[in-house]
Design a protein around this motif. Structure first.
Motif: not given
Lengths: 616, 244
Positions: B43-47, B66
């Motif tokens: 989900c590409g949350s922490c980057r 992602n």
């Protein structure tokens, strides 16, 4: 009502409607009933007109037409009298009897209702003489003052659905080629060529394709799309139908925020009428093609204007953007190829088909053809909706059409492109407005918001406002956007409170890079524009807050004090209005503010008739 | 469909649509990440897994987890720019998370303290107890366990992960998958006195015992398994293979 089954039948029906209107020979009085004018009481004006023409026996001579937004919101309620196009402004219900008697019956002009040009003192009789209208190019908005949005016959009489008929005749390929040649770019902000999007969607092989109309207008102060849906919903439906037949879609969603009840109401009526006439539904205009449009009401999250988040929202999920590619044209709503455009983009399509791509590209600039609607708001005399040819300068829009800054104040900046846009200073006023020029200067076209600011606006405060909006509206998935915007807001707030130091601006700039490069969607990547543009053009203001602990515009409450000067006459007004009871002084004695208790709300300054309250 | 991409100058083969991060790792390059687990949708949350990607002539930084692989990508996994931005992401995270895992990774990027740290962020960090809001717990519960006892709430700076109404979720089977995938180990999975507890979710479930009296797993979890897999109701009562 019978269905219309071919281009020929449509033309015949149009001729019939026009003939009927001509035979009736009625004078049409268009009363603006956009959301703005309704707030002024436009519905009461309409009711008063209807009652009065009956009373004065003009039933068969005058037709009262409630229409969509005419754009000149500053002067509502607007009453436009056809065919001369005389404009009465600021009309109240109690003025209606006189208007009916003098103007509609006897052709007399009532001076009091005419627009008085503050710059020249002249009074203008006709809409076209008023600088606000004279300098616009109203392709889409012009119909708003002509047609009743709840009457499809009105739309047909004005050439409605001829574009759809033409497109059916041309077939999908030629239709797409025409839109490509017209260089129609996405009006929602991205500026991506619509024809290229359509082509990509048309190329996909799938059992089902969708069309989406993005009506999730979320920028503070922007109301272009709402006004189109309220004033001319059939144009959007026609544009969507053309797109559907060109791309091979059979179902569409209009994603419109629930805060737009009037737009939803008008659109619902328009869809029903379009279905009855056979412009949507089964066997459209006898083409054998089917197409259905559904309305999807959004909850109002700003991020749902981002197309992938919008698609997720339609699917019933949380509105969180997804990476592209795959683009919606390849895999959109429910994983099917989806063409998504904005309201204004679709509204441009019928004209392009009807009049041809060459007509469209004859307007605007090399790479941005046609017109763009802006909502001109803020510290400007003529607030409202304006539609201009691409390439008009900011100066012309703000000063010629907008009538400049009110109360003799000085222009300071114009904010374009919504919260993720930027603030441009006076030195950029001669910039020709199109998609590329604004981006080059660190702002953007966005969906067309244009907020004018005067010298009493603090740019640090403005930046703080937009960051506050964005950090609240971020979906919160990317750390860079969620935490980054929050920290940017904190740092800019520090500056506004006079607590910044020599490290604050460098840290802001360092953080901007990561928020921009590290975030997924445009909310994060362009979310730094308010910071970057204000730092670029108004750095001295930041420095004044940090080094001198002063807010030059006198806005940031931590850095200002209210004081009463010798101009005070001791009239007691400020003393009575002060919510903190911190003003002392007897009648005819100079008043004094207790600065320790003062909450700097500014009520005393607004209340003082002698300009005796000053900010230091 | 197999496509060819370039990673740090090395030609690599991958399936179209595969997670770029996984392909990068398959080829032996090191890219840090906190919110990714191969068992769930990225989900590409922490980057933190930012890399530089040239796609269709355009170069940009992007989260690799992602990013779906397609033909012709040219990827760089390490550069001054990449390190600088990963460091800033970690500095942002460090202000709100006291997790040793975050501290360790941040230190690798030369970040030992956060310039964004204030009394307020320290209080928030204490409250969150290490959580970085990546939502791996939410995703694993929904996608793998298929219980969906957890969820995101709020948006923007009010975003949080949790349970409906902040109450112990009645559908949670206390399987502990969330605790297993959590990158900052902040869920608090314990078994004591025949009870399994997931502290963060306030969920406590009594455990079933095998015939020898050893606790196997929460009764409710076993019930869920037998239902899901169509096993006989007394399957776990028999002991022997399969009981633990």
């Amino acid at each position: 009502m019978a269905k219309i089954n071919s281009a020929k039948e449509l033309q015949a029906y149009k001729d019939e409607v026009v003939k009927k209107v001509e035979a009736a020979g009625k004078k049409e009085v268009a009363v603006c009933c956009g959301t703005g004018c309704q707030a002024y009481g436009a519905k009461d004006v309409v009711a008063a007109f209807q009652e009065e023409i009956k009373k004065q026996g003009l039933d068969d001579k005058v037709e009262i037409k409630p229409t969509g937004c005419h754009g000149f919101c500053e002067r509502g309620t607007l009453v436009l009298m056809h065919p001369e196009k005389q404009l009465y402004q600021r009309v109240k219900p109690d003025a209606v009897a006189e208007i009916v008697e003098k103007t509609l019956k006897n052709g007399e002009i009532i001076e009091a209702h005419l627009y008085d040009n503050p710059a020249t003192g002249e009074k203008h009789k006709l809409e076209s003489e008023i600088p606000f209208y004279a300098n616009q190019k109203r392709l889409i908005l012009s119909n708003n003052g002509e047609i009743d949005p709840t009457s499809i016959d009105d739309y047909i009489a004005h050439g409605g659905y001829l574009g759809l008929a033409k497109s059916i005749e041309m077939g999908p390929e030629k239709t797409i080629a025409e839109v490509k040649e017209a260089k129609l770019r996405g009006r929602g902000g991205g500026g991506f060529p619509a024809g290229v999007k359509w082509e990509l969607a048309a190329k996909q092989e799938a059992d089902q394709k969708y069309i989406i109309c993005n009506a999730d207008e979320g920028d503070p102060g922007a109301f272009m799309d709402r006004s189109i849906l309220e004033g001319n919903p059939q144009a959007v439906i026609e544009g969507m139908t053309i797109a559907a037949l060109a791309t091979g879609a059979d179902t569409a969603y209009v994603y419109v925020r629930y805060e737009y009840p009037l737009a939803i109401e008008r659109l619902t009526i328009a869809l029903e009428q379009a279905r009855e006439k056979g412009f949507i539904g089964e066997n459209i205009l006898g083409s054998g093609k089917n197409f259905e449009i559904k309305i999807n009401k959004g909850g109002g999250a700003f991020v749902c204007g981002e197309e992938t988040a919008l698609i997720r929202s339609i699917e019933g999920k949380t509105g969180i953007p997804k990476p592209k590619p795959p683009f919606p044209a390849e895999s959109g709503v429910f994983g099917k190829p989806t063409n998504i455009n904005n309201v204004e983009t679709y509204a441009n399509v019928p004209g392009i088909l009807r009049e041809g791509a060459k007509w469209f590209t004859s307007m605007g600039t090399e790479n941005s053809a046609g017109t763009k609607i802006f909502s001109l708001v803020g510290k400007v005399n003529n607030t409202g909706l304006v539609e201009v040819e691409m390439g008009m300068t900011l100066r012309d829009i703000i000063f010629k059409i907008g009538g400049g800054v009110p109360n003799g104040r000085k222009f300071k900046a114009v904010q374009t492109g919504g919260p993720s846009g930027g603030c441009l200073p006076e030195s950029k006023l001669d910039l020709k407005v199109d998609f590329d020029s604004l981006t080059q200067e660190g702002s953007m076209m966005g969906s067309g918001g244009m907020i004018v600011m005067d010298d009493q606006t603090c740019m640090v405060d403005v930046c703080k406002y937009f960051l506050g909006f964005l950090k609240f509206e971020s979906c919160g998935n990317c750390t860079t956007c969620r935490e980054g915007l929050r920290r940017l807001h904190e740092l800019v707030s520090l500056v506004a409170d006079g607590k910044g130091d020599e490290n604050t601006i460098p840290l802001i700039e360092e953080l901007c890079e990561t928020v921009e490069k590290g975030s997924l969607c445009a909310l994060g990547t362009t979310g730094v524009n308010p910071v970057r543009s204000t730092l670029k053009y108004f750095r001295d203001e930041y420095e004044a807050h940090i080094k001198d602990k002063k807010c030059p515009a006198g806005v940031c409450t931590e850095l200002i004090t209210y004081e009463i000067t010798d101009a005070c006459t001791g009239c007691l007004v400020c003393k009575k209005r002060c919510p903190e009871n911190c003003i002392s002084g007897d009648k005819k004695q100079k008043h004094v503010i207790d600065t320790d208790k003062c909450i700097k709300c500014g009520i005393c300054k607004d209340a003082c008739k002698f300009d005796a309250v000053r900010i230091f | 469909m197999t496509v060819e991409i370039t990673i740090n100058g090395v030609k690599a083969k991958a399936e179209k649509g595969e997670s770029l991060l996984e392909v990068i790792r398959k080829y032996g390059f090191v890219v840090p990440s906190l919110c990714h687990h191969h068992a769930v949708e990225p989900c590409g949350s922490c980057r933190v897994c930012l890399v530089s990607v040239t796609d269709n002539g355009r170069t940009k930084l992007a989260a690799s987890c992602n990013y779906k692989v397609r033909e012709g990508l040219d990827v760089t996994t390490d550069s001054e720019e990449i390190r600088r931005n990963r460091a800033m992401v970690l500095e942002l995270m460090l202000a709100e998370s006291n997790a040793p895992q975050v501290q360790k990774l941040a230190a690798e990027y030369g970040v030992t303290s956060s310039r964004f740290s204030t009394e307020e962020t320290k209080a928030l960090a204490a409250e969150r107890d290490g959580c970085i809001l990546c939502g791996l717990c939410v995703r694993v519960c929904e996608e793998v366990v298929e219980v969906a006892a957890l969820n995101f709430e709020g948006r923007g700076d009010k975003r949080d992960v949790g349970t409906p109404y902040q109450e112990a979720p009645q559908n949670c089977i206390a399987c502990g998958a969330c605790a297993y995938v959590c990158p900052t180990d902040c869920i608090g999975f314990v078994e004591e006195d025949g009870v399994r507890k997931l502290k963060k979710w306030k969920r406590e479930l009594p455990m079933a015992k095998d015939p020898s009296g050893r606790p196997i797993a929460p009764q409710f979890q076993l019930y869920y398994f037998t239902q899901k897999a169509g096993l006989p109701a007394d399957f776990y009562k028999k002991g022997g293979p399969g009981s633990r």
